[in-house]
Motif scaffolding. Structure first.
Motif, PDB file in Angstrom:
ATOM      1  N   ARG A 191      16.635  19.271  62.605  1.00  0.00           N
ATOM      2  CA  ARG A 191      15.777  18.531  63.517  1.00  0.00           C
ATOM      3  C   ARG A 191      14.896  19.486  64.301  1.00  0.00           C
ATOM      4  N   ASN A 192      15.452  20.681  64.679  1.00  0.00           N
ATOM      5  CA  ASN A 192      14.652  21.662  65.383  1.00  0.00           C
ATOM      6  C   ASN A 192      13.559  22.240  64.501  1.00  0.00           C
ATOM      7  N   SER A 193      13.812  22.345  63.179  1.00  0.00           N
ATOM      8  CA  SER A 193      12.826  22.938  62.283  1.00  0.00           C
ATOM      9  C   SER A 193      11.546  22.133  62.226  1.00  0.00           C
ATOM     10  N   SER A 194      11.634  20.828  62.473  1.00  0.00           N
ATOM     11  CA  SER A 194      10.442  20.002  62.380  1.00  0.00           C
ATOM     12  C   SER A 194       9.482  20.230  63.530  1.00  0.00           C
ATOM     13  N   THR A 195       9.930  20.936  64.595  1.00  0.00           N
ATOM     14  CA  THR A 195       9.089  21.145  65.760  1.00  0.00           C
ATOM     15  C   THR A 195       8.325  22.458  65.700  1.00  0.00           C
ATOM     16  N   VAL A 196       8.550  23.320  64.702  1.00  0.00           N
ATOM     17  CA  VAL A 196       7.874  24.613  64.617  1.00  0.00           C
ATOM     18  C   VAL A 196       6.496  24.409  64.004  1.00  0.00           C
ATOM     19  N   THR A 197       5.494  24.295  64.852  1.00  0.00           N
ATOM     20  CA  THR A 197       4.112  24.145  64.398  1.00  0.00           C
ATOM     21  C   THR A 197       3.265  25.345  64.765  1.00  0.00           C
ATOM     22  N   GLU A 198       3.836  26.307  65.493  1.00  0.00           N
ATOM     23  CA  GLU A 198       3.111  27.510  65.874  1.00  0.00           C
ATOM     24  C   GLU A 198       4.102  28.643  66.096  1.00  0.00           C
ATOM     25  N   PHE A 199       3.595  29.855  66.076  1.00  0.00           N
ATOM     26  CA  PHE A 199       4.412  31.039  66.309  1.00  0.00           C
ATOM     27  C   PHE A 199       3.870  31.791  67.524  1.00  0.00           C
ATOM     28  N   VAL A 200       4.751  32.565  68.132  1.00  0.00           N
ATOM     29  CA  VAL A 200       4.380  33.396  69.274  1.00  0.00           C
ATOM     30  C   VAL A 200       4.487  34.855  68.845  1.00  0.00           C
ATOM     31  N   LEU A 201       3.371  35.566  68.863  1.00  0.00           N
ATOM     32  CA  LEU A 201       3.353  36.986  68.523  1.00  0.00           C
ATOM     33  C   LEU A 201       3.686  37.772  69.781  1.00  0.00           C
ATOM     34  N   VAL A 202       4.900  38.285  69.853  1.00  0.00           N
ATOM     35  CA  VAL A 202       5.337  38.990  71.054  1.00  0.00           C
ATOM     36  C   VAL A 202       4.508  40.250  71.273  1.00  0.00           C
ATOM     37  N   GLY A 203       4.352  41.059  70.216  1.00  0.00           N
ATOM     38  CA  GLY A 203       3.507  42.240  70.313  1.00  0.00           C
ATOM     39  C   GLY A 203       3.882  43.138  71.470  1.00  0.00           C
ATOM     40  N   PHE A 204       2.912  43.358  72.371  1.00  0.00           N
ATOM     41  CA  PHE A 204       3.122  44.215  73.537  1.00  0.00           C
ATOM     42  C   PHE A 204       3.203  43.371  74.811  1.00  0.00           C
ATOM     43  N   GLU A 205       3.738  42.161  74.676  1.00  0.00           N
ATOM     44  CA  GLU A 205       3.792  41.234  75.802  1.00  0.00           C
ATOM     45  C   GLU A 205       4.656  41.752  76.938  1.00  0.00           C
ATOM     46  N   GLN A 206       5.700  42.499  76.619  1.00  0.00           N
ATOM     47  CA  GLN A 206       6.628  42.972  77.633  1.00  0.00           C
ATOM     48  C   GLN A 206       6.147  44.235  78.333  1.00  0.00           C
ATOM     49  N   SER A 207       5.031  44.799  77.899  1.00  0.00           N
ATOM     50  CA  SER A 207       4.490  45.992  78.543  1.00  0.00           C
ATOM     51  C   SER A 207       3.827  45.620  79.863  1.00  0.00           C
ATOM     52  N   SER A 208       3.692  46.590  80.717  1.00  0.00           N
ATOM     53  CA  SER A 208       3.064  46.363  82.016  1.00  0.00           C
ATOM     54  C   SER A 208       1.563  46.142  81.837  1.00  0.00           C
TER      55      SER A 208
ATOM     56  N   ASN B 122      11.171  27.949  53.125  1.00  0.00           N
ATOM     57  CA  ASN B 122      12.203  27.260  53.899  1.00  0.00           C
ATOM     58  C   ASN B 122      11.651  26.816  55.248  1.00  0.00           C
ATOM     59  N   PRO B 123      12.201  25.735  55.815  1.00  0.00           N
ATOM     60  CA  PRO B 123      11.808  25.360  57.181  1.00  0.00           C
ATOM     61  C   PRO B 123      12.334  26.386  58.185  1.00  0.00           C
ATOM     62  N   PHE B 124      11.822  26.331  59.396  1.00  0.00           N
ATOM     63  CA  PHE B 124      12.177  27.313  60.419  1.00  0.00           C
ATOM     64  C   PHE B 124      12.999  26.648  61.513  1.00  0.00           C
ATOM     65  N   CYS B 125      14.134  27.244  61.829  1.00  0.00           N
ATOM     66  CA  CYS B 125      15.018  26.671  62.845  1.00  0.00           C
ATOM     67  C   CYS B 125      15.655  27.742  63.709  1.00  0.00           C
ATOM     68  N   LYS B 126      15.181  28.982  63.660  1.00  0.00           N
ATOM     69  CA  LYS B 126      15.750  30.077  64.449  1.00  0.00           C
ATOM     70  C   LYS B 126      14.747  30.621  65.456  1.00  0.00           C
ATOM     71  N   GLY B 127      13.917  29.746  65.976  1.00  0.00           N
ATOM     72  CA  GLY B 127      12.923  30.175  66.944  1.00  0.00           C
ATOM     73  C   GLY B 127      11.578  30.415  66.291  1.00  0.00           C
ATOM     74  N   ASN B 128      10.593  30.741  67.110  1.00  0.00           N
ATOM     75  CA  ASN B 128       9.244  30.978  66.604  1.00  0.00           C
ATOM     76  C   ASN B 128       8.614  32.225  67.201  1.00  0.00           C
ATOM     77  N   HIS B 129       9.429  33.129  67.753  1.00  0.00           N
ATOM     78  CA  HIS B 129       8.915  34.358  68.342  1.00  0.00           C
ATOM     79  C   HIS B 129       8.965  35.487  67.303  1.00  0.00           C
ATOM     80  N   ILE B 130       7.813  36.046  66.998  1.00  0.00           N
ATOM     81  CA  ILE B 130       7.684  37.140  66.030  1.00  0.00           C
ATOM     82  C   ILE B 130       7.565  38.441  66.803  1.00  0.00           C
TER      83      ILE B 130
END
Length: 387
Positions: A79-96, A242-250
């Motif tokens: 059921r969670n896999s059906s909600t993955v319509t986009e991904f989040v590219l973490v990249g350098f998000e945690q940098s200052s 395969n469908p995605f059900c383990k999050g969408n953060h790359i």
């Protein structure tokens, strides 16, 4: 009819004594529950694409494969896999913010330099009549592939360094990954053809024009592009089958296949094994041609008595070998290492190496070790001879 208890409790609806009335109450309850859990039209399309059947009952979300093999439904995961319509590219998000500003300036400078130098090589190899040999024909197409490669990944990373929104749509992620596969595989094949060109030029100079003709050059370039397109389709299917059900953060700055596969449902080991096999074929098949070509070139060089001839030949081949080592090493680490050895701190440096550093270094390596290229660049820039 409402009744009140003698102990002062709130009124309650009496239990239905008629079995028919009780059955009707159960049916109405199930219909209301099914109406609340019924997916939207977009979710229904996604579930249908991934062979997921949703029944009226809230606890009966199953796949055709589970039904056929008698497996227990994994309701929550699918059921969670059906909600993955986009991904989040973490990249350098945690940098200052100051670090992101510094990285933006650095990567923008490298990207501009790579675009300018590769564009200059394309211009001079296609317009300068003195660079009308097959080697420069291949070099011009290599620069074009480098421009395509950095344009696929770096502009998006620059935008994410200055904005807070790091999301990409499902289709955009698929498109970016396909272009990375297409251009990367085509470049690996083209480097092998360039090694073969050097072998024929050094070991069979009298027959060079007949063996590596203009027609042959065009066929080799088209072969590299076609192989990249076909291989990209295969790798794209492996990554998104395969469908995605383990999050969408790359945990990277672009959609890289091993990371995307790790987010899919089920065990990703089978998909990773297919990626490994494909990388082995794509990287080691051209490597065999490259090693064979340079082994014969080395034997031919050592048999020559003239030391000046040896130095010129070594200088010509060293630039190509440098590019091959950089590209193949970074690609092997990214796609042939066990997934347990990967991590954001290890993946990003190698990703940066083959997405921006190598495309920027290619024109520098080839031009600085080649007098004809330096002379052509000087004529194109109007500065006279740089030699």
């Amino acid at each position: 009819m409402w009744v009140c208890s003698y102990e002062g409790k709130s009124p309650q609806r009496p239990q239905a004594s008629d079995p028919l009335e009780l059955e009707l109450q159960i049916v109405v309850k199930h219909q209301r529950l099914a109406h609340q859990l019924r997916p939207s039209s977009l979710e229904q399309l996604f579930l249908k694409h991934h062979a997921i059947s949703v029944t009226e009952d809230s606890d009966s979300v199953t796949t055709h494969e589970q039904q056929s093999h008698g497996m227990r439904p994994q309701t929550a995961a699918l059921r969670n896999s059906s909600t993955v319509t986009e991904f989040v590219l973490v990249g350098f998000e945690q940098s200052s913010p100051s670090t992101r500003a510094l990285l933006f300036t650095l990567f923008l400078a490298l990207y501009s330099l790579a675009m300018a130098m590769n564009g200059l090589i394309i211009f001079i190899t296609w317009t300068d009549p003195r660079l009308n040999s097959p080697m420069y024909f291949f070099l011009g197409h290599l620069s074009f592939l480098d421009i395509c490669f950095i344009t696929t990944t770096i502009p998006q990373m620059l935008i994410h360094l200055v904005t807070k929104n790091h999301t990409v749509s499902f289709v955009s992620c698929m498109t970016q990954m396909y272009l990375v596969f297409l251009v990367g595989v085509a470049e690996c094949i083209l480097l092998a053809f360039m090694a073969y060109d050097r072998y024929v030029a050094i070991c069979h100079p009298l027959n060079y024009a007949q063996i590596v003709s203009r027609q042959m050059c065009v066929r080799l370039v088209l072969t590299s592009w076609i192989f990249g397109m076909v291989n990209g389709i295969f790798l794209e299917y492996i990554s998104f089958r395969n469908p995605f059900c383990k999050g969408n953060h790359i945990e990277n700055f672009f959609c890289e296949a091993p990371i995307v596969i790790s987010l899919s449902c089920g065990d990703p080991q089978f998909s990773m094994k297919l990626i490994f096999i494909d990388a082995f074929v794509v990287l080691f098949s051209p490597m065999v041609l490259i090693v064979t070509s340079y082994a014969r070139i080395l034997a031919s060089i050592l048999s020559r008595a003239s030391s000046s001839g040896r130095g010129k030949t070594f200088s010509t081949c060293a630039s190509h070998l440098t590019v091959v080592i950089f590209l193949y090493t970074s690609a092997m680490f990214s796609y042939m290492n066990p997934r347990s050895t990967h991590g954001p701190d290890k993946d990003k440096p190698f990703s940066l190496l083959y997405t921006i550093i190598i495309p920027m270094c290619n024109p520098i390596i080839y031009s600085f070790r080649n007098k004809e290229m330096k002379g052509a660049m000087g004529r194109a820039l109007g500065r006279g001879n740089l030699v």
